[in-house]
Structure formats: structure tokens, C-alpha cells
Motif scaffolding. Structure first.
Motif, PDB file in Angstrom:
ATOM      1  N   ASN A 164       0.824  -1.215   0.000  1.00 45.02           N
ATOM      2  CA  ASN A 164       0.000   0.000   0.000  1.00 45.02           C
ATOM      3  C   ASN A 164       0.856   1.261   0.000  1.00 45.02           C
ATOM      4  OD1 ASN A 164      -2.805  -0.660  -0.124  1.00 45.02           O
ATOM      5  ND2 ASN A 164      -2.655  -1.523   1.934  1.00 45.02           N
ATOM      6  N   LYS A 207      -9.969 -12.718   6.748  1.00 43.88           N
ATOM      7  CA  LYS A 207      -9.593 -11.323   6.963  1.00 43.88           C
ATOM      8  C   LYS A 207      -8.225 -11.021   6.339  1.00 43.88           C
ATOM      9  CE  LYS A 207      -7.486 -12.026  11.556  1.00 43.88           C
ATOM     10  NZ  LYS A 207      -6.129 -11.573  11.165  1.00 43.88           N
ATOM     11  N   ASP A 210      -8.698 -11.040   2.440  1.00 43.83           N
ATOM     12  CA  ASP A 210      -9.321  -9.786   2.004  1.00 43.83           C
ATOM     13  C   ASP A 210      -8.345  -8.615   2.113  1.00 43.83           C
ATOM     14  OD1 ASP A 210     -11.628 -11.195   1.560  1.00 43.83           O
ATOM     15  OD2 ASP A 210     -12.587 -10.621   3.442  1.00 43.83           O
ATOM     16  N   LYS A 211      -7.475  -8.646   3.130  1.00 47.41           N
ATOM     17  CA  LYS A 211      -6.518  -7.551   3.325  1.00 47.41           C
ATOM     18  C   LYS A 211      -5.563  -7.447   2.138  1.00 47.41           C
ATOM     19  CE  LYS A 211      -5.262  -6.934   7.424  1.00 47.41           C
ATOM     20  NZ  LYS A 211      -4.718  -7.170   8.776  1.00 47.41           N
ATOM     21  N   GLU A 213      -6.177  -8.754  -0.908  1.00 47.49           N
ATOM     22  CA  GLU A 213      -6.973  -8.492  -2.112  1.00 47.49           C
ATOM     23  C   GLU A 213      -7.357  -7.021  -2.215  1.00 47.49           C
ATOM     24  OE1 GLU A 213      -7.529 -10.427  -5.372  1.00 47.49           O
ATOM     25  OE2 GLU A 213      -7.546 -11.759  -3.630  1.00 47.49           O
ATOM     26  N   GLN A 214      -7.503  -6.370  -1.066  1.00 45.00           N
ATOM     27  CA  GLN A 214      -7.899  -4.967  -1.054  1.00 45.00           C
ATOM     28  C   GLN A 214      -6.845  -4.087  -1.734  1.00 45.00           C
ATOM     29  OE1 GLN A 214     -10.867  -3.939  -0.105  1.00 45.00           O
ATOM     30  NE2 GLN A 214     -10.397  -1.839  -0.674  1.00 45.00           N
ATOM     31  N   ARG A 217      -7.629  -4.226  -5.300  1.00 43.88           N
ATOM     32  CA  ARG A 217      -8.862  -3.480  -5.551  1.00 43.88           C
ATOM     33  C   ARG A 217      -8.559  -1.988  -5.701  1.00 43.88           C
ATOM     34  NH1 ARG A 217     -13.811  -6.089  -4.265  1.00 43.88           N
ATOM     35  NH2 ARG A 217     -13.508  -8.163  -3.367  1.00 43.88           N
ATOM     36  N   ARG A 218      -7.626  -1.487  -4.901  1.00 46.31           N
ATOM     37  CA  ARG A 218      -7.250  -0.078  -5.012  1.00 46.31           C
ATOM     38  C   ARG A 218      -6.686   0.236  -6.385  1.00 46.31           C
ATOM     39  NH1 ARG A 218      -3.184   1.989  -0.777  1.00 46.31           N
ATOM     40  NH2 ARG A 218      -3.583   3.906  -1.956  1.00 46.31           N
ATOM     41  N   LYS A 221      -9.394   0.581  -9.005  1.00 44.45           N
ATOM     42  CA  LYS A 221     -10.128   1.838  -8.859  1.00 44.45           C
ATOM     43  C   LYS A 221      -9.328   3.029  -9.367  1.00 44.45           C
ATOM     44  CE  LYS A 221     -12.869   0.317  -4.878  1.00 44.45           C
ATOM     45  NZ  LYS A 221     -13.169   0.531  -3.443  1.00 44.45           N
ATOM     46  N   TYR A 231     -15.502  -5.697  -8.989  1.00 45.06           N
ATOM     47  CA  TYR A 231     -14.106  -6.145  -8.941  1.00 45.06           C
ATOM     48  C   TYR A 231     -13.844  -7.243  -9.971  1.00 45.06           C
ATOM     49  CZ  TYR A 231      -9.718  -7.912  -6.956  1.00 45.06           C
ATOM     50  OH  TYR A 231      -8.417  -8.316  -6.785  1.00 45.06           O
ATOM     51  N   SER A 242      -7.482 -12.610  -9.616  1.00 47.70           N
ATOM     52  CA  SER A 242      -7.427 -12.222  -8.207  1.00 47.70           C
ATOM     53  C   SER A 242      -6.168 -12.827  -7.607  1.00 47.70           C
ATOM     54  CB  SER A 242      -8.651 -12.725  -7.466  1.00 47.70           C
ATOM     55  OG  SER A 242      -8.642 -14.157  -7.389  1.00 47.70           O
TER      56      SER A 242
END
Length: 248
Positions: A164, A207, A210-211, A213-214, A217-218, A221, A231, A242
Motif C-alpha cells: 500500500n 480477513k 481480504d486484506k 486483495e484490497q 482493488r485499489r 479503482k 471487482y 485475483s
């Protein structure tokens, strides 16, 4: 080197390369006196890692537990359910300490940690050179965080945070939002942090899945023209999978 069958001509060549070396320090144009270098191998040399491997090759002789060596990183492991097994691990540590003394080397005991695994572990305290080793609940092993529960959540947190951070730098410094720019940057600079050694630390909990994968996702976007898609539609349009499917 002769013990492992390397011919004497090569040994003499390496001996000459390591002998009669000097070094000095240069700071802001000022130089120190030349000093004789009496031991060691020049840092950054091609032969350095090879000579180290030859030097430490017999480190595990007489050790009953599992000994793993990677460059100058050494790990000793073993099952310690009974008193005899616990004493065996301590004897292995004593043998490693004896090897270091014989070969005029030292283990950095401040960096030597004990990682106790298992819910019913007695957390036995071990020693090296008469000094008790401190225990740890999490250690980094070749860039991967391993904790005493082996659930890999801390590694997932660290990987997502690093990815991130780099993605944020791309978003701030790159004006273009075209897929031709964003997707290659993500694939080469961000995704490797989410997949480094992932065969070992693949997430177990939703959790953590998903963390990771998020992060991807960013990215979807950020690409212009895809903001209204789901998605799965984003991934299909970009020709991507994915992260969970890539791990499979």
C-alpha cells in the motif's frame, strides 16, 4: 579447501589473493595511514559467499537437531517434548559454540532468539556460552515474519502495508491513470511484495485474504474508465486474476 578436494594450484591462487592486503579510510579527501588486513575476505567479492560456504560447511557435524544454514544465518530446530529432547537441543547449542571457538568466530548472541512453537510448549530457556538466550514471539526469516502461532497474519499485515505504501507513492507521483501505465507499475513494483515467498505464508483466514486483495482493488479503482464496474469485471477487463486465484 584442500580437505574438500580443491586442487592446490587454486588454493595457492586464493591464498595469494587474500595475503598481504592493506586498507585505509578516506573522508572528505583526507586519508588515514595504510593498515595491514590480517583476516577476512574483501566484501562484495564474487568468491566471498563461496569461501564462507566452504568455511562453515562442517558446522552441523555432530549436531542431532535440524540445522539450516543460509549465508551467515543459522537456524537450529528440534522437537522438545521430553527432558531428553530438551537436553539434546542444549547440547547442539553447546556444539555450535565449540565450533565457533575452534574456528575463531563468534555468534552474535544478542541476535540469537528462541522461537517456541506449540500451544503446550514449556518455553524452556536455552544458553549459548553460558548466556541465556532471549525468547521471541515473532522472527523475520529471509524476509518473512514467522510467529509462534504460525498463522502468518503478521506477515500478511506487513506485506499489505508495504504494498500500500508503494501504491500510494505511484498514485501521488504518476499523473496518468491509463491502464497502460498503472497496470505495469502495479505488476512490477507492488504485486511482488504481495507474492514474495507466498508459497510459504499463504493466508489462512478470510480477513487476511481480504486484506491482500484490497490492495489490488485499489489498483483497479485507480484505472480510469473502470470505476463503475465490479471487482470481477475489472479483473476480466484488465486481463488479470485475483491474488487468491494466482496463489492457487
Amino acid at each position: 579447501m584442500i580437505k574438500y578436494g580443491i586442487d592446490r594450484t587454486t588454493v595457492r591462487w586464493i591464498h595469494n589473493w587474500l595475503s598481504d592486503r592493506t586498507q585505509r579510510v578516506v573522508i572528505n579527501g583526507f586519508t588515514s595511514d595504510w593498515k595491514t588486513v590480517s583476516s577476512g575476505v574483501p566484501q562484495g567479492s564474487v568468491l566471498g559467499p563461496l569461501l564462507l560456504n566452504i568455511f562453515i560447511n562442517d558446522l552441523d557435524e555432530g549436531v542431532e537437531g535440524t540445522l539450516i544454514k543460509f549465508a551467515d544465518d543459522t537456524k537450529l530446530g528440534g522437537v522438545a517434548n521430553t527432558r531428553e529432547e530438551k537436553e539434546r537441543i542444549q547440547k547442539d547449542l553447546d556444539k555450535l559454540e565449540q565450533w565457533a571457538e575452534t574456528n575463531r568466530m563468534t555468534f552474535n548472541r544478542e541476535k540469537c532468539k528462541v522461537l517456541h512453537l506449540g500451544k503446550k510448549n514449556d518455553n524452556i530457556q536455552y544458553r549459548m556460552g553460558g548466556i541465556s538466550l532471549s525468547s521471541s514471539t515473532c522472527e523475520k526469516d529471509l524476509g518473512v515474519l514467522v510467529d509462534h502461532r504460525l498463522n502468518m497474519s503478521q506477515q500478511c499485515d506487513a506485506a499489505a502495508k508495504k504494498a500500500n505504501t508503494i501504491l500510494g507513492c505511484i498514485k501521488k507521483s504518476i499523473e496518468s491513470r491509463s491502464r497502460e501505465v498503472i497496470v505495469p507499475l502495479y505488476s512490477s513494483l507492488v504485486r511482488p511484495h504481495l507474492e514474495y515467498c507466498v508459497q510459504f505464508w499463504a493466508p489462512q483466514f478470510k480477513k487476511d485474504i481480504d486484506k491482500l486483495e484490497q490492495v489490488q482493488r485499489r489498483v483497479t479503482k485507480m484505472v480510469s474508465g473502470l470505476q463503475t464496474m465490479s471487482y470481477k469485471e475489472w479483473l476480466k477487463d484488465l486481463g488479470m486474476f485475483s491474488l487468491q486465484k494466482r496463489r492457487l
